[in-house]
Design a protein around this motif. Structure first.
Motif, PDB file in Angstrom:
ATOM      1  N   PRO A  30      27.830 -13.454 -71.378  1.00  0.00           N
ATOM      2  CA  PRO A  30      28.814 -14.524 -71.209  1.00  0.00           C
ATOM      3  C   PRO A  30      28.218 -15.807 -70.609  1.00  0.00           C
ATOM      4  O   PRO A  30      28.640 -16.893 -70.971  1.00  0.00           O
ATOM      5  CB  PRO A  30      29.864 -13.910 -70.279  1.00  0.00           C
ATOM      6  N   ASP A  31      27.257 -15.675 -69.691  1.00  0.00           N
ATOM      7  CA  ASP A  31      26.698 -16.877 -69.044  1.00  0.00           C
ATOM      8  C   ASP A  31      25.252 -17.059 -69.494  1.00  0.00           C
ATOM      9  O   ASP A  31      24.331 -17.051 -68.671  1.00  0.00           O
ATOM     10  CB  ASP A  31      26.706 -16.725 -67.517  1.00  0.00           C
ATOM     11  N   LEU A  32      25.060 -17.246 -70.787  1.00  0.00           N
ATOM     12  CA  LEU A  32      23.701 -17.277 -71.327  1.00  0.00           C
ATOM     13  C   LEU A  32      22.843 -18.383 -70.699  1.00  0.00           C
ATOM     14  O   LEU A  32      21.699 -18.146 -70.308  1.00  0.00           O
ATOM     15  CB  LEU A  32      23.748 -17.446 -72.850  1.00  0.00           C
ATOM     16  N   GLU A  33      23.407 -19.598 -70.593  1.00  0.00           N
ATOM     17  CA  GLU A  33      22.630 -20.715 -70.034  1.00  0.00           C
ATOM     18  C   GLU A  33      22.284 -20.442 -68.573  1.00  0.00           C
ATOM     19  O   GLU A  33      21.183 -20.739 -68.127  1.00  0.00           O
ATOM     20  CB  GLU A  33      23.403 -22.043 -70.156  1.00  0.00           C
ATOM     21  N   GLU A  34      23.236 -19.862 -67.842  1.00  0.00           N
ATOM     22  CA  GLU A  34      22.984 -19.554 -66.433  1.00  0.00           C
ATOM     23  C   GLU A  34      21.880 -18.510 -66.311  1.00  0.00           C
ATOM     24  O   GLU A  34      20.983 -18.616 -65.474  1.00  0.00           O
ATOM     25  CB  GLU A  34      24.280 -19.043 -65.816  1.00  0.00           C
ATOM     26  N   LEU A  35      21.938 -17.495 -67.196  1.00  0.00           N
ATOM     27  CA  LEU A  35      20.888 -16.465 -67.199  1.00  0.00           C
ATOM     28  C   LEU A  35      19.537 -17.113 -67.504  1.00  0.00           C
ATOM     29  O   LEU A  35      18.535 -16.851 -66.823  1.00  0.00           O
ATOM     30  CB  LEU A  35      21.183 -15.383 -68.245  1.00  0.00           C
ATOM     31  N   ALA A  36      19.513 -17.982 -68.514  1.00  0.00           N
ATOM     32  CA  ALA A  36      18.258 -18.627 -68.919  1.00  0.00           C
ATOM     33  C   ALA A  36      17.667 -19.410 -67.750  1.00  0.00           C
ATOM     34  O   ALA A  36      16.469 -19.310 -67.456  1.00  0.00           O
ATOM     35  CB  ALA A  36      18.504 -19.548 -70.100  1.00  0.00           C
ATOM     36  N   LEU A  37      18.506 -20.161 -67.064  1.00  0.00           N
ATOM     37  CA  LEU A  37      18.021 -20.990 -65.965  1.00  0.00           C
ATOM     38  C   LEU A  37      17.522 -20.131 -64.801  1.00  0.00           C
ATOM     39  O   LEU A  37      16.447 -20.379 -64.260  1.00  0.00           O
ATOM     40  CB  LEU A  37      19.133 -21.927 -65.481  1.00  0.00           C
ATOM     41  N   SER A  38      18.273 -19.093 -64.441  1.00  0.00           N
ATOM     42  CA  SER A  38      17.863 -18.257 -63.306  1.00  0.00           C
ATOM     43  C   SER A  38      16.655 -17.404 -63.662  1.00  0.00           C
ATOM     44  O   SER A  38      15.712 -17.292 -62.876  1.00  0.00           O
ATOM     45  CB  SER A  38      18.978 -17.315 -62.866  1.00  0.00           C
ATOM     46  N   ALA A  39      16.672 -16.793 -64.843  1.00  0.00           N
ATOM     47  CA  ALA A  39      15.596 -15.866 -65.194  1.00  0.00           C
ATOM     48  C   ALA A  39      14.290 -16.597 -65.501  1.00  0.00           C
ATOM     49  O   ALA A  39      13.210 -16.017 -65.372  1.00  0.00           O
ATOM     50  CB  ALA A  39      16.002 -15.012 -66.386  1.00  0.00           C
ATOM     51  N   SER A  40      14.375 -17.863 -65.890  1.00  0.00           N
ATOM     52  CA  SER A  40      13.138 -18.572 -66.281  1.00  0.00           C
ATOM     53  C   SER A  40      12.180 -18.755 -65.107  1.00  0.00           C
ATOM     54  O   SER A  40      10.998 -19.004 -65.313  1.00  0.00           O
ATOM     55  CB  SER A  40      13.453 -19.913 -66.941  1.00  0.00           C
ATOM     56  N   SER A  41      12.676 -18.593 -63.876  1.00  0.00           N
ATOM     57  CA  SER A  41      11.749 -18.680 -62.740  1.00  0.00           C
ATOM     58  C   SER A  41      11.060 -17.330 -62.506  1.00  0.00           C
ATOM     59  O   SER A  41      10.160 -17.224 -61.674  1.00  0.00           O
ATOM     60  CB  SER A  41      12.481 -19.138 -61.483  1.00  0.00           C
ATOM     61  N   ILE A  42      11.487 -16.292 -63.231  1.00  0.00           N
ATOM     62  CA  ILE A  42      10.874 -14.958 -63.058  1.00  0.00           C
ATOM     63  C   ILE A  42      10.062 -14.567 -64.291  1.00  0.00           C
ATOM     64  O   ILE A  42       8.913 -14.155 -64.190  1.00  0.00           O
ATOM     65  CB  ILE A  42      11.969 -13.881 -62.824  1.00  0.00           C
ATOM     66  N   VAL A  43      10.678 -14.688 -65.469  1.00  0.00           N
ATOM     67  CA  VAL A  43      10.035 -14.180 -66.689  1.00  0.00           C
ATOM     68  C   VAL A  43       9.188 -15.270 -67.355  1.00  0.00           C
ATOM     69  O   VAL A  43       9.324 -16.450 -67.047  1.00  0.00           O
ATOM     70  CB  VAL A  43      11.069 -13.618 -67.700  1.00  0.00           C
ATOM     71  N   ASP A  44       8.324 -14.827 -68.298  1.00  0.00           N
ATOM     72  CA  ASP A  44       7.430 -15.778 -68.981  1.00  0.00           C
ATOM     73  C   ASP A  44       7.914 -16.108 -70.380  1.00  0.00           C
ATOM     74  O   ASP A  44       7.286 -16.909 -71.076  1.00  0.00           O
ATOM     75  CB  ASP A  44       6.023 -15.176 -69.030  1.00  0.00           C
ATOM     76  N   GLY A  45       8.995 -15.465 -70.813  1.00  0.00           N
ATOM     77  CA  GLY A  45       9.546 -15.763 -72.135  1.00  0.00           C
ATOM     78  C   GLY A  45      10.806 -14.963 -72.360  1.00  0.00           C
ATOM     79  O   GLY A  45      11.100 -14.006 -71.626  1.00  0.00           O
ATOM     80  N   PHE A  46      11.573 -15.387 -73.376  1.00  0.00           N
ATOM     81  CA  PHE A  46      12.813 -14.708 -73.741  1.00  0.00           C
ATOM     82  C   PHE A  46      12.721 -14.285 -75.201  1.00  0.00           C
ATOM     83  O   PHE A  46      12.219 -15.045 -76.034  1.00  0.00           O
ATOM     84  CB  PHE A  46      14.014 -15.647 -73.607  1.00  0.00           C
ATOM     85  N   VAL A  47      13.229 -13.093 -75.508  1.00  0.00           N
ATOM     86  CA  VAL A  47      13.308 -12.647 -76.899  1.00  0.00           C
ATOM     87  C   VAL A  47      14.789 -12.534 -77.246  1.00  0.00           C
ATOM     88  O   VAL A  47      15.555 -11.908 -76.511  1.00  0.00           O
ATOM     89  CB  VAL A  47      12.632 -11.269 -77.082  1.00  0.00           C
ATOM     90  N   ALA A  48      15.199 -13.165 -78.338  1.00  0.00           N
ATOM     91  CA  ALA A  48      16.623 -13.130 -78.686  1.00  0.00           C
ATOM     92  C   ALA A  48      16.769 -12.999 -80.200  1.00  0.00           C
ATOM     93  O   ALA A  48      16.176 -13.783 -80.921  1.00  0.00           O
ATOM     94  CB  ALA A  48      17.317 -14.401 -78.201  1.00  0.00           C
ATOM     95  N   ILE A  49      17.520 -12.009 -80.665  1.00  0.00           N
ATOM     96  CA  ILE A  49      18.436 -11.133 -79.952  1.00  0.00           C
ATOM     97  C   ILE A  49      18.194  -9.662 -80.333  1.00  0.00           C
ATOM     98  O   ILE A  49      17.548  -9.385 -81.341  1.00  0.00           O
ATOM     99  CB  ILE A  49      19.920 -11.474 -80.296  1.00  0.00           C
ATOM    100  N   ASN A  50      18.755  -8.785 -79.548  1.00  0.00           N
ATOM    101  CA  ASN A  50      18.815  -7.373 -79.927  1.00  0.00           C
ATOM    102  C   ASN A  50      19.955  -7.214 -80.945  1.00  0.00           C
ATOM    103  O   ASN A  50      20.651  -8.187 -81.248  1.00  0.00           O
ATOM    104  CB  ASN A  50      19.072  -6.508 -78.685  1.00  0.00           C
ATOM    105  N   SER A  51      20.129  -6.027 -81.476  1.00  0.00           N
ATOM    106  CA  SER A  51      21.178  -5.841 -82.490  1.00  0.00           C
ATOM    107  C   SER A  51      22.564  -6.000 -81.859  1.00  0.00           C
ATOM    108  O   SER A  51      22.739  -5.915 -80.651  1.00  0.00           O
ATOM    109  CB  SER A  51      21.000  -4.492 -83.206  1.00  0.00           C
ATOM    110  N   LEU A  52      23.568  -6.224 -82.729  1.00  0.00           N
ATOM    111  CA  LEU A  52      24.906  -6.637 -82.294  1.00  0.00           C
ATOM    112  C   LEU A  52      25.896  -5.477 -82.374  1.00  0.00           C
ATOM    113  O   LEU A  52      25.975  -4.794 -83.400  1.00  0.00           O
ATOM    114  CB  LEU A  52      25.365  -7.772 -83.224  1.00  0.00           C
ATOM    115  N   GLY A  53      26.689  -5.296 -81.325  1.00  0.00           N
ATOM    116  CA  GLY A  53      27.658  -4.227 -81.440  1.00  0.00           C
ATOM    117  C   GLY A  53      28.521  -4.056 -80.225  1.00  0.00           C
ATOM    118  O   GLY A  53      28.440  -4.854 -79.307  1.00  0.00           O
ATOM    119  N   PRO A  54      29.334  -2.983 -80.227  1.00  0.00           N
ATOM    120  CA  PRO A  54      29.406  -1.992 -81.300  1.00  0.00           C
ATOM    121  C   PRO A  54      30.100  -2.524 -82.560  1.00  0.00           C
ATOM    122  O   PRO A  54      31.004  -3.347 -82.481  1.00  0.00           O
ATOM    123  CB  PRO A  54      30.198  -0.843 -80.686  1.00  0.00           C
TER     124      PRO A  54
END
Ligand code: FMN
Length: 306
Positions: free
Chosen positions: A160-184
């Motif tokens: 739900p808060d994709l931009e917020e996740l991106a901003l917070s996680a970018s100080s920890i991780v070195d990259g993002f992979v998007a997306i996993n499969s969709l469901g259910p």
């Protein structure tokens, strides 16, 4: 010929088309085939501390070249894959090992991997971590503390808060992979309306071309708000599909479903088509088109308002 080699997180890729975690790299043999098929890097099937126990069948063909699946993670232990991981490294193809899921799991697996195989990058799946910010960041921080190599966070659809996740996680991780499969999601054979997949009610996760627009938009939203590399996955089966992802800000792409439906030669085929498209449009390298759509959209918003 346009240059489609690329360096991401300090790692050199001969081409930007990688495998995505799935049965396309689910065994030692499949990993060998993916290298032979021309993949620019090998992302392996997700392993966790315990092998998965999936009820069969786990895969069903869907419309429009899509797939439904109820596969969780690998039914094989980490140890099974060690020779295959080493084989990737001796072939000088970047090795990205996919792991999951709890802070404790990723810390333990990451430590073993760095000691035994030194992957170039570790990708962690968040498919069973939930969609709230806090647990996602906790797993990321735990893996980061445990390893010295770059780490990629694999994002599932529906955060739900994709931009917020991106901003917070970018100080920890070195990259993002998007997306996993969709469901259910669900499919019903109207001539035989009984559950087909092994999951409790036959529901599954959808992948392949039907999810491409969602994947593309997720990549765009992640790349727009932060500067760490974004790796696109979701329905890619041609060079033109991949070009869309680069224009939306991706640095690399991954393929799972098209490899399962069309064979492992798809990786090299898509890479060749990317080079051809760049040539025919007078671009010398991938760099020139990365984020082109983001820049155009921002330009229009400046002129017309958002
Ligand atoms: C049968 C199947 C199994 C998968 N298993 C995993 C997995 O173990 N770990 C993971 O992170 N993603 C897994 N995925 C998701 C893919 O890696 C990919 O993110 C998704 O399917 C979208 O790409 P695609 O349309 O090219 O398949 C799986 C997908 C399929 C179809």
């Amino acid at each position: 010929m346009a240059d489609i080699s690329i360096i991401v997180n300090g790692v050199s890729f001969r081409n930007p088309v990688l495998t995505a975690a799935g049965p396309n790299v689910g065994s030692e043999e499949m990993i060998h085939k993916a290298i032979g098929g021309g993949a620019g890097g090998i992302v392996t099937k997700t392993v966790s501390v315990y092998p998965a126990k999936d009820k069969k069948p786990t895969i069903k063909k869907g419309n429009f070249e899509g797939l439904f699946n109820c596969e969780t993670w690998s039914e094989k232990p980490l140890l099974y894959f060690t020779p295959a991981y080493r084989y990737v490294r001796t072939n000088r193809i970047p090795l990205i090992v996919s792991i999951g899921y709890t802070p404790e799991d990723v810390s333990r697996l990451g430590t073993i991997l760095e000691k035994e195989v030194q992957p170039e990058i570790i990708e962690f799946s968040t498919h069973y971590t939930g969609r709230s910010l806090k647990p996602l960041l906790k797993v990321a921080a735990s893996l980061k503390r445990a390893v010295s190599c770059p780490i990629w966070m694999k994002v599932s659809p529906g955060i739900p808060d994709l931009e917020e996740l991106a901003l917070s996680a970018s100080s920890i991780v070195d990259g993002f992979v998007a997306i996993n499969s969709l469901g259910p999601t669900l499919d019903i054979d109207i001539e035989n309306p009984h559950p087909f997949l092994g999951s409790s009610y036959g529901e599954g996760w959808l992948s392949g071309p039907p999810i491409l627009p969602l994947a593309l938009c997720t990549v765009y939203r992640l790349a727009k708000v932060q500067a760490k590399p974004v790796i696109g996955a979701g329905g890619i089966s041609s060079g033109e599909d991949a070009i869309k992802f680069f224009m939306a800000g991706a640095s690399l792409v991954q393929i799972c479903t098209a490899a399962l439906r069309k064979g492992p030669e798809i990786y090299g085929k898509v890479a060749g088509e990317i080079a051809e498209w760049l040539d025919s449009h007078n671009y010398a390298s991938l760099k020139e088109i990365r984020g082109l759509y983001i820049r155009n959209a921002e330009e229009r918003a400046k002129l017309l308002g958002p």
